[in-house]
Scaffold this motif. Structure first.
Motif, PDB file in Angstrom:
ATOM      1  N   GLN A   1       0.606  -1.306  -0.109  1.00  0.00           N
ATOM      2  CA  GLN A   1       0.330  -0.075   0.241  1.00  0.00           C
ATOM      3  C   GLN A   1       0.490   0.954  -0.050  1.00  0.00           C
ATOM      4  O   GLN A   1       0.272   1.990  -0.971  1.00  0.00           O
ATOM      5  CB  GLN A   1      -0.901  -0.340   1.295  1.00  0.00           C
ATOM      6  N   VAL A   2       1.837   1.627   0.866  1.00  0.00           N
ATOM      7  CA  VAL A   2       3.123   2.344   0.632  1.00  0.00           C
ATOM      8  C   VAL A   2       3.743   2.898  -0.583  1.00  0.00           C
ATOM      9  O   VAL A   2       3.650   3.874  -1.284  1.00  0.00           O
ATOM     10  CB  VAL A   2       4.029   2.208   2.055  1.00  0.00           C
ATOM     11  N   LEU A   3       4.126   1.299  -0.868  1.00  0.00           N
ATOM     12  CA  LEU A   3       4.900   1.851  -2.743  1.00  0.00           C
ATOM     13  C   LEU A   3       3.764   1.997  -2.823  1.00  0.00           C
ATOM     14  O   LEU A   3       3.940   2.644  -4.045  1.00  0.00           O
ATOM     15  CB  LEU A   3       5.359   0.480  -2.948  1.00  0.00           C
ATOM     16  N   TYR A   4       2.716   2.062  -2.710  1.00  0.00           N
ATOM     17  CA  TYR A   4       1.881   2.122  -4.187  1.00  0.00           C
ATOM     18  C   TYR A   4       0.775   3.431  -4.003  1.00  0.00           C
ATOM     19  O   TYR A   4       1.255   4.249  -4.981  1.00  0.00           O
ATOM     20  CB  TYR A   4       0.427   1.062  -4.579  1.00  0.00           C
ATOM     21  N   SER A   5       0.925   3.840  -3.263  1.00  0.00           N
ATOM     22  CA  SER A   5       0.611   5.194  -3.110  1.00  0.00           C
ATOM     23  C   SER A   5       1.587   6.578  -3.327  1.00  0.00           C
ATOM     24  O   SER A   5       1.009   7.046  -3.475  1.00  0.00           O
ATOM     25  CB  SER A   5       0.205   5.437  -1.368  1.00  0.00           C
ATOM     26  N   ALA A   6       2.688   5.600  -2.949  1.00  0.00           N
ATOM     27  CA  ALA A   6       3.896   6.502  -2.886  1.00  0.00           C
ATOM     28  C   ALA A   6       4.203   6.914  -4.906  1.00  0.00           C
ATOM     29  O   ALA A   6       3.831   8.429  -5.149  1.00  0.00           O
ATOM     30  CB  ALA A   6       5.541   6.170  -2.469  1.00  0.00           C
TER      31      ALA A   6
ATOM     32  N   GLN B   1       2.590  10.604  -6.780  1.00  0.00           N
ATOM     33  CA  GLN B   1       4.500  11.039  -6.580  1.00  0.00           C
ATOM     34  C   GLN B   1       4.635  11.717  -4.888  1.00  0.00           C
ATOM     35  O   GLN B   1       4.533  13.157  -5.431  1.00  0.00           O
ATOM     36  CB  GLN B   1       3.907  11.605  -7.903  1.00  0.00           C
ATOM     37  N   GLU B   2       4.122  10.377  -4.528  1.00  0.00           N
ATOM     38  CA  GLU B   2       5.060  11.632  -2.958  1.00  0.00           C
ATOM     39  C   GLU B   2       6.237  11.000  -2.783  1.00  0.00           C
ATOM     40  O   GLU B   2       6.846   9.648  -3.014  1.00  0.00           O
ATOM     41  CB  GLU B   2       3.648  10.973  -2.027  1.00  0.00           C
ATOM     42  N   ASP B   3       7.307  11.445  -2.024  1.00  0.00           N
ATOM     43  CA  ASP B   3       7.873  10.472  -0.649  1.00  0.00           C
ATOM     44  C   ASP B   3       7.708   9.574  -0.439  1.00  0.00           C
ATOM     45  O   ASP B   3       7.030   9.986   0.299  1.00  0.00           O
ATOM     46  CB  ASP B   3       9.199  11.930  -0.468  1.00  0.00           C
TER      47      ASP B   3
ATOM     48  N   LEU C   1       9.315   0.892 -19.164  1.00  0.00           N
ATOM     49  CA  LEU C   1       8.855   1.428 -18.216  1.00  0.00           C
ATOM     50  C   LEU C   1       8.003   2.196 -17.765  1.00  0.00           C
ATOM     51  O   LEU C   1       6.911   1.541 -17.612  1.00  0.00           O
ATOM     52  CB  LEU C   1      10.491   1.036 -17.240  1.00  0.00           C
ATOM     53  N   HIS C   2       8.110   3.479 -18.291  1.00  0.00           N
ATOM     54  CA  HIS C   2       6.649   3.934 -18.177  1.00  0.00           C
ATOM     55  C   HIS C   2       5.539   3.441 -18.452  1.00  0.00           C
ATOM     56  O   HIS C   2       4.063   4.353 -17.967  1.00  0.00           O
ATOM     57  CB  HIS C   2       7.537   5.758 -18.364  1.00  0.00           C
ATOM     58  N   ARG C   3       5.556   2.898 -19.035  1.00  0.00           N
ATOM     59  CA  ARG C   3       3.982   2.554 -20.276  1.00  0.00           C
ATOM     60  C   ARG C   3       2.871   1.043 -18.949  1.00  0.00           C
ATOM     61  O   ARG C   3       1.911   0.986 -19.310  1.00  0.00           O
ATOM     62  CB  ARG C   3       4.022   1.703 -21.658  1.00  0.00           C
ATOM     63  N   VAL C   4       4.262   0.977 -18.335  1.00  0.00           N
ATOM     64  CA  VAL C   4       3.644  -0.386 -17.574  1.00  0.00           C
ATOM     65  C   VAL C   4       2.662   0.258 -16.518  1.00  0.00           C
ATOM     66  O   VAL C   4       3.054   0.983 -15.361  1.00  0.00           O
ATOM     67  CB  VAL C   4       4.264  -1.350 -17.223  1.00  0.00           C
ATOM     68  N   ALA C   5       1.465  -0.412 -16.610  1.00  0.00           N
ATOM     69  CA  ALA C   5       0.577   0.482 -15.351  1.00  0.00           C
ATOM     70  C   ALA C   5       1.371   0.119 -13.213  1.00  0.00           C
ATOM     71  O   ALA C   5       1.977  -0.567 -13.419  1.00  0.00           O
ATOM     72  CB  ALA C   5      -0.326  -0.450 -15.055  1.00  0.00           C
ATOM     73  N   VAL C   6       1.009   0.700 -12.840  1.00  0.00           N
ATOM     74  CA  VAL C   6       1.061   0.554 -11.505  1.00  0.00           C
ATOM     75  C   VAL C   6       1.150  -0.387 -10.848  1.00  0.00           C
ATOM     76  O   VAL C   6       1.876  -1.131 -10.365  1.00  0.00           O
ATOM     77  CB  VAL C   6       0.994   2.331 -11.127  1.00  0.00           C
TER      78      VAL C   6
END
Length: 78
Positions: free
Chosen positions: A13-18, A22-24, A73-78
């Motif tokens: 959840q933290v990694l996804y949220s960040a 686009q938060e630190d 890589l930037h086109r791959v979904a989160v």
């Protein structure tokens, strides 16, 4: 739910949220610590998992990049 299972869930959840916001990562971890007060053990293990993952992000991104055929890589979904 077992503590380690809960910790892994929190870490994702933290990694996804960040990533999405686009938060630190340290800011998102601080939010987690403030909001999740019931199960400190799971939170602290999640923090360790997120910290270890964040330290290896370039390496992990490269591993993912190698598996992406005809995709940037930037086109791959989160």
């Amino acid at each position: 739910m077992k503590k380690r299972t809960r910790a892994r869930e929190l870490a994702l959840q933290v990694l996804y949220s960040a990533e999405v916001a686009q938060e630190d990562i340290p800011k998102v971890l601080a939010d987690l610590r403030r909001e999740e007060t019931a199960d400190i053990e799971s939170v602290e293990y999640a923090v360790r998992l997120v910290t270890a993952t964040a330290q290896r992000l370039p390496e992990l991104d490269e591993l993912i990049r190698k598996q992406c055929t005809n995709w940037d890589l930037h086109r791959v979904a989160v």
